[in-house]
Design an enzyme around this catalytic site. Structure first.
Site, PDB file in Angstrom:
ATOM      1  N   ASP A 108     -17.801  -7.704  22.687  1.00 21.56           N
ATOM      2  CA  ASP A 108     -18.693  -6.719  22.057  1.00 21.56           C
ATOM      3  C   ASP A 108     -20.153  -7.152  22.134  1.00 21.56           C
ATOM      4  OD1 ASP A 108     -16.155  -5.680  21.255  1.00 21.56           O
ATOM      5  OD2 ASP A 108     -16.241  -6.907  19.435  1.00 21.56           O
ATOM      6  N   GLU A 167     -14.666   4.291  20.738  1.00 22.18           N
ATOM      7  CA  GLU A 167     -15.371   3.286  19.940  1.00 22.18           C
ATOM      8  C   GLU A 167     -16.479   2.647  20.770  1.00 22.18           C
ATOM      9  OE1 GLU A 167     -12.283   0.468  18.990  1.00 22.18           O
ATOM     10  OE2 GLU A 167     -12.484  -0.576  20.902  1.00 22.18           O
ATOM     11  N   ARG A 201     -12.660 -12.743  26.349  1.00 26.66           N
ATOM     12  CA  ARG A 201     -13.469 -11.617  26.787  1.00 26.66           C
ATOM     13  C   ARG A 201     -14.878 -12.162  26.981  1.00 26.66           C
ATOM     14  NH1 ARG A 201     -12.115  -7.013  22.460  1.00 26.66           N
ATOM     15  NH2 ARG A 201     -11.857  -8.834  21.110  1.00 26.66           N
TER      16      ARG A 201
END
Length: 338
Positions: free
Chosen positions: A15, A200, A297
């Site tokens: 993110d 999202e 990630r």
């Protein structure tokens, strides 16, 4: 030729949010243990990995901000710094809403820093952003257009199938909505409903009189992908009819480059003014256990080109040019970080 940015720009930070201001890049993202908010700063994107990481806020010991701190974003509004983030209560405490659990029980919160330097300044809690109703809410982003601030975020509506839709509202101040939430899109296409029905991770790019509102959909494994809504900057942004949703994803896994599940992006710019797309991605497909606790990630970035008509050419995720963890690793939620 667009410049090539060495990737990953930061290891094990999902993110990712990058803000460029006064010649410096400010970076934040989800910390793998989901227990704090961190910032780092560097003059070049490729230097962010080596930049010192500063913790500006840690989760509470109890209450609605004591569990699973997700997806912080840093913004600059009216001369102050703001961080929007999602937080949940401890698993043994739930909000009084249907079907609540600790994984899907988040709300949006805001921090403010009035000092010049957000890494050394004082951060103050402004509390929960009241989005109009109590349900799973997360991934708030903000943009200012013609002096007006807007908030875009993901939230669940129990009357709509799925975990989250995208909403927009005008702001009275950086932590208070001035208008009711307006739903801009919901998960509906096949590529948006793999594993979970999700829209999202919104982010807004303003360029040449157009707004590009990107978002991510489906579960957070290799199926994760990015979509886009487009609007004219002169349109009524609180009117859903002003936005056109692409029926196809615009940024997806690139097995040929060893990149999987790109998403939850943000936008920044290069020192020469080129638009830069920032996103996270995985480098392997076999995940062990809950993907939430799989930390690999990686935060990546690449220049986003535009065609002769001014439309973004989203392309595909580029291969990594720096080493990144390639083995399967799972972080237990007890705080033991290996």
């Amino acid at each position: 030729m667009p410049e090539t940015i060495p990737n990953p720009i930061v290891l094990q930070r999902a993110d990712p949010c990058v803000l460029r201001r006064d010649g410096q890049y400010y970076f934040t993202g989800s910390y793998p243990l989901y227990d704090r908010i961190v910032l780092r700063r560097a003059e070049r994107l490729e230097d962010l990995q080596a930049a010192p990481e500063v913790t500006i806020w840690t989760k509470h010991s109890e209450g609605p901000q004591s569990h699973l701190i997700w997806a912080p974003e840093i913004h600059r509004v009216n001369g102050a710094w703001y961080v929007y983030y999602a937080a949940a209560p401890n698993p043994d405490v739930t909000f009084d809403v249907p079907d609540a659990d600790d994984t899907f029980n988040h709300r949006v919160f805001c921090l403010e820093c009035l000092d010049d330097d957000p890494l050394t300044g004082t951060w103050t809690e402004k509390g929960q952003v009241d989005t109009g109703w109590e349900s799973f809410a997360l991934d708030a982003t903000s943009f200012v257009l013609d002096g007006t601030q807007y908030l875009v975020w993901a939230q669940q509506d129990f009357a709509v199938k799925g975990h989250s839709n995208l909403y927009i509202a005008r702001m009275e101040n950086p932590w208070t909505l001035a208008t009711p939430a307006v739903m801009l899109c919901k998960p509906e296409f096949d590529w948006e409903i793999v594993g979970f029905w999700v829209a999202e991770g919104p982010s807004v790019l303003q360029k040449d009189g157009c707004l590009y509102l990107t978002y991510s959909a489906s579960a957070t494994g290799i199926e994760y992908a990015m979509g886009v809504l487009t609007a004219s900057a002169s349109a009524d942004l609180l009117d859903p009819a002003s936005w056109t949703k692409s029926p196809e994803p615009v940024f997806t896994s690139a097995p040929e480059n060893g990149i999987y599940g790109p998403g939850h992006n943000s936008f920044t710019e290069s020192p020469s003014g080129e638009t830069v797309l920032v996103y996270h991605a995985r480098t392997y497909t076999e995940l062990v256990g809950n993907p939430l606790w799989e930390p690999n990630r990686q935060a990546c970035a690449q220049v986003l080109p535009f065609d002769e008509d001014g439309n973004p050419v989203w392309g595909t995720p580029l291969p990594l040019t720096r080493p990144a963890p390639s083995g399967v690793e799972v972080l237990p939620p007890d705080g033991t970080m290996r």
